[in-house]
Write a protein that holds these residues in place. Sequence first.
Motif, PDB file in Angstrom:
ATOM      1  N   VAL A 271      30.517  -9.444  63.423  1.00 23.71           N
ATOM      2  CA  VAL A 271      30.949 -10.517  64.322  1.00 23.71           C
ATOM      3  C   VAL A 271      31.009 -10.022  65.767  1.00 23.71           C
ATOM      4  N   ALA A 272      31.499  -8.793  65.970  1.00 24.73           N
ATOM      5  CA  ALA A 272      31.545  -8.233  67.322  1.00 24.73           C
ATOM      6  C   ALA A 272      30.143  -8.110  67.911  1.00 24.73           C
ATOM      7  N   ALA A 273      29.180  -7.688  67.073  1.00 27.00           N
ATOM      8  CA  ALA A 273      27.801  -7.575  67.551  1.00 27.00           C
ATOM      9  C   ALA A 273      27.218  -8.942  67.873  1.00 27.00           C
ATOM     10  N   LEU A 274      27.557  -9.955  67.069  1.00 24.22           N
ATOM     11  CA  LEU A 274      27.068 -11.307  67.353  1.00 24.22           C
ATOM     12  C   LEU A 274      27.656 -11.836  68.658  1.00 24.22           C
ATOM     13  N   ILE A 275      28.928 -11.547  68.915  1.00 21.33           N
ATOM     14  CA  ILE A 275      29.543 -11.987  70.166  1.00 21.33           C
ATOM     15  C   ILE A 275      28.836 -11.354  71.357  1.00 21.33           C
ATOM     16  N   GLU A 276      28.482 -10.068  71.223  1.00 18.79           N
ATOM     17  CA  GLU A 276      27.765  -9.387  72.302  1.00 18.79           C
ATOM     18  C   GLU A 276      26.291  -9.761  72.325  1.00 18.79           C
ATOM     19  N   GLY A 277      25.777 -10.293  71.198  1.00 18.32           N
ATOM     20  CA  GLY A 277      24.367 -10.661  71.129  1.00 18.32           C
ATOM     21  C   GLY A 277      23.442  -9.472  71.095  1.00 18.32           C
ATOM     22  N   ARG A 278      23.899  -8.373  70.496  1.00 18.14           N
ATOM     23  CA  ARG A 278      23.088  -7.160  70.535  1.00 18.14           C
ATOM     24  C   ARG A 278      23.366  -6.320  69.288  1.00 18.14           C
ATOM     25  N   VAL A 279      22.289  -5.969  68.586  1.00 14.90           N
ATOM     26  CA  VAL A 279      22.352  -5.070  67.427  1.00 14.90           C
ATOM     27  C   VAL A 279      21.242  -4.044  67.592  1.00 14.90           C
ATOM     28  N   ASP A 280      21.585  -2.765  67.513  1.00 13.81           N
ATOM     29  CA  ASP A 280      20.560  -1.729  67.643  1.00 13.81           C
ATOM     30  C   ASP A 280      20.895  -0.561  66.717  1.00 13.81           C
TER      31      ASP A 280
ATOM     32  N   LEU B  90      15.040  -5.659  60.574  1.00  9.62           N
ATOM     33  CA  LEU B  90      15.974  -6.307  59.643  1.00  9.62           C
ATOM     34  C   LEU B  90      17.362  -6.516  60.264  1.00  9.62           C
ATOM     35  N   LYS B  91      17.416  -6.717  61.564  1.00 10.85           N
ATOM     36  CA  LYS B  91      18.718  -6.861  62.229  1.00 10.85           C
ATOM     37  C   LYS B  91      19.477  -8.099  61.743  1.00 10.85           C
ATOM     38  N   ALA B  92      18.801  -9.255  61.784  1.00 13.04           N
ATOM     39  CA  ALA B  92      19.468 -10.491  61.387  1.00 13.04           C
ATOM     40  C   ALA B  92      19.889 -10.434  59.920  1.00 13.04           C
ATOM     41  N   TRP B  93      19.024  -9.896  59.088  1.00 16.17           N
ATOM     42  CA  TRP B  93      19.320  -9.805  57.656  1.00 16.17           C
ATOM     43  C   TRP B  93      20.526  -8.893  57.405  1.00 16.17           C
ATOM     44  N   THR B  94      20.604  -7.801  58.134  1.00 16.73           N
ATOM     45  CA  THR B  94      21.721  -6.873  57.958  1.00 16.73           C
ATOM     46  C   THR B  94      23.037  -7.511  58.383  1.00 16.73           C
TER      47      THR B  94
ATOM     48  N   ALA C  37      23.897 -19.369  65.897  1.00 15.27           N
ATOM     49  CA  ALA C  37      23.775 -19.538  67.345  1.00 15.27           C
ATOM     50  C   ALA C  37      23.141 -18.324  68.014  1.00 15.27           C
ATOM     51  N   ARG C  38      23.315 -17.145  67.435  1.00 18.13           N
ATOM     52  CA  ARG C  38      22.877 -15.912  68.083  1.00 18.13           C
ATOM     53  C   ARG C  38      21.665 -15.275  67.419  1.00 18.13           C
ATOM     54  N   VAL C  39      21.142 -15.860  66.365  1.00 17.50           N
ATOM     55  CA  VAL C  39      20.098 -15.188  65.602  1.00 17.50           C
ATOM     56  C   VAL C  39      18.856 -14.910  66.448  1.00 17.50           C
ATOM     57  N   GLN C  40      18.586 -15.740  67.443  1.00 18.58           N
ATOM     58  CA  GLN C  40      17.407 -15.519  68.288  1.00 18.58           C
ATOM     59  C   GLN C  40      17.522 -14.237  69.103  1.00 18.58           C
ATOM     60  N   ALA C  41      18.763 -13.803  69.358  1.00 19.73           N
ATOM     61  CA  ALA C  41      18.957 -12.581  70.144  1.00 19.73           C
ATOM     62  C   ALA C  41      18.784 -11.319  69.303  1.00 19.73           C
ATOM     63  N   LEU C  42      18.637 -11.499  67.979  1.00 21.83           N
ATOM     64  CA  LEU C  42      18.545 -10.338  67.085  1.00 21.83           C
ATOM     65  C   LEU C  42      17.089 -10.050  66.730  1.00 21.83           C
ATOM     66  N   GLU C  43      16.253 -10.036  67.738  1.00 23.96           N
ATOM     67  CA  GLU C  43      14.830  -9.805  67.506  1.00 23.96           C
ATOM     68  C   GLU C  43      14.590  -8.356  67.083  1.00 23.96           C
TER      69      GLU C  43
END
Length: 657
Positions: free
Chosen positions: A191-200, A271-275, A331-337
């Motif tokens: 959830v914290a990563a979704l709020i920031e819109g960034r997973v790496d 696999l960011k969104a899936w994870t 809402a944020r899945v597009q940012a998890l490219e």
Amino acid sequence: MITELGHFALILAFAVAVIQMVVPMVGATKGWRNWMAVAEPAATVQFILVGFSFAALTWAFVTSDFSLQLVFLNSHSDKPMLYKITGVWGNHEGSLLLWLLILTLFGACAAWFGGNLPERLRARVLSVQAAIGVAFFGFILLTSNPFLRLEVPPLNGQDLNPLLQDLGLAFHPPFLYLGYVGLSMSFSFAVAALIEGRVDAAWARWVRPWTLAAWLFLTVGIALGSWWAYYELGWGGFWFWDPVENASFMPWLIATALLHSAIVVEKREALKAWTILLAILAFGFSLLGTFIVRSGVLTSVHAFANDPERGIFILAILVVFVGGALSLFAARVQALESKGVFAAVSRESGIVLNNILLSVSAFVVFVGTLWPLVAELFFGRTLSVGPPFFDAAFSPFMVALAVVLPIGAMLAWKRGVISKAARPLWPALVLAIALAGLAFALQTGRSALGPIGTLLGVWVIAGSLIDLWTRTGRNGIAQRMGRLTRLPRADWGKALSHAGLGITIFATSALTAWQQEDIRVADIGDRFALGGYEIELRSVTEVQGPNFIATRAEMLAYRNGRLVADVFPEKRIYPVAGMPTTEAGIDNGFLRDLYLVIGDPQDGGGWAVRTYVKPFANWIWGGAIVMAIGGLISLSDRRMRVAAGAAKARMQGVPAE
């Protein structure tokens, strides 16, 4: 007085949780460092307060303070001290307080050991964790207060459920809760990563240890529960697909998938969104398990409570957190490219297949568990979904997983070749086929389950060992042996966990296919044969225990005229609770268990006796232990405690949205 202080500490912890939920999140949004810094001391204070509250409740049980309603309902002055202590969590209210203690412990650990996390991410993670705490503080204080007093204290209590007065049940719930609640950290990171819109890669490196710890505790907790059911309930089995058993198994399956997909995020930034979705679902299934155990909507011998109002409260928590997280995900899945690209044949693709099989397996268990409820609510039909459905629907996916696991682990990252990956595995395949053939030749007139289980189990075990050996390079044996000892701990942990799965697959199949059973009425002195043994009912006597009366039988087992076992199965009655229990007499062996059960006296004379010869029974839990040891070794790998450097620098250098 201590009880009142414990109650006050719980209320104070609730207030601290509200502060921790709001202030750091606002600080992270506004970039106010002082506000973000509130999260760490608040998490510590929360844990200390809940720890004191839990200690106060424990003290009430230890001292048999029957003025406390919970102690009166779940304890007795004659109960052994161990079960006075375990009685703290052997009920709905106390177990919920244990849940909160573990939840605040994980939050405090994130504060204590999260110094390498970016400041804003750490603040948001601890804020989300506190929000979960707020929900459960509200639940316990409004509907499940463990500190209620009785107006007129009784002289003694009603005793703990006799089924829970057992060593296995003393440790099973705490380990299971450590797993359930541990997945809240994965949820908070997601959830914290979704709020920031960034997973790496750095995010994946941070979330993996928490997920691995939760998976490790869940593995131990499930194994302890299975072991308890095997020797305590006296029915001769180890897994019945009970709704509460399934409630712990579903998050384990999703957590296993999450562990593997997080590796792909870390290695390849794919696999960011899936994870993220798996992290949400894993905790969602944990909350679902809490709902099943405490709502009474499904019947189970493991259920803590039968209160629809409490069930509605937990269902509301489930909907708010999982529904809210899924909405944020949408809402944020597009940012998890995903940045990493991989071929159809690659290590990444193998992990995707692994994830699909595990997720579909969890879905099958989910449908089978809740279908009776759906059928009753929407179709007015009373249905029972039992082991035949789960065995038929679940097993094919586990067979497929066992088949592809060794090959997938050998494939190269990004682009692999199946023939190249499979070449080192030929010895494993030959050994598996040979031992399966031997099993088929030795068994007579039985199903193919035993040989197939042998084939799959040996294939997975040998494949994991070969995978470990190939990591030592192509030098001489001496050099390779030296390199073997220097391999990263995560490689050893992976090999052991996969091997443990193979052991459990083999043992489960072998026990199911080859166990032998005898049910009869036997008189004192009777002998009968089973599986190469001669069993004699030597005597039956009455025994007085500390808080029970037992009918204890002495049964002797002979093989080739030689005494090999002297066991004492019991049928117990707990007078205070007025409840009987069955204590099986088990002669444990490396290759087999002799499992003996004494039943009720018969009208025509004699005693009902059930006898089993269970091959490889202990290997089931041995495999689980090996899996858990593998997880522990992986968790000790230094890389689990060090963030991915470049990714960490990138994350710290980019301002939060």
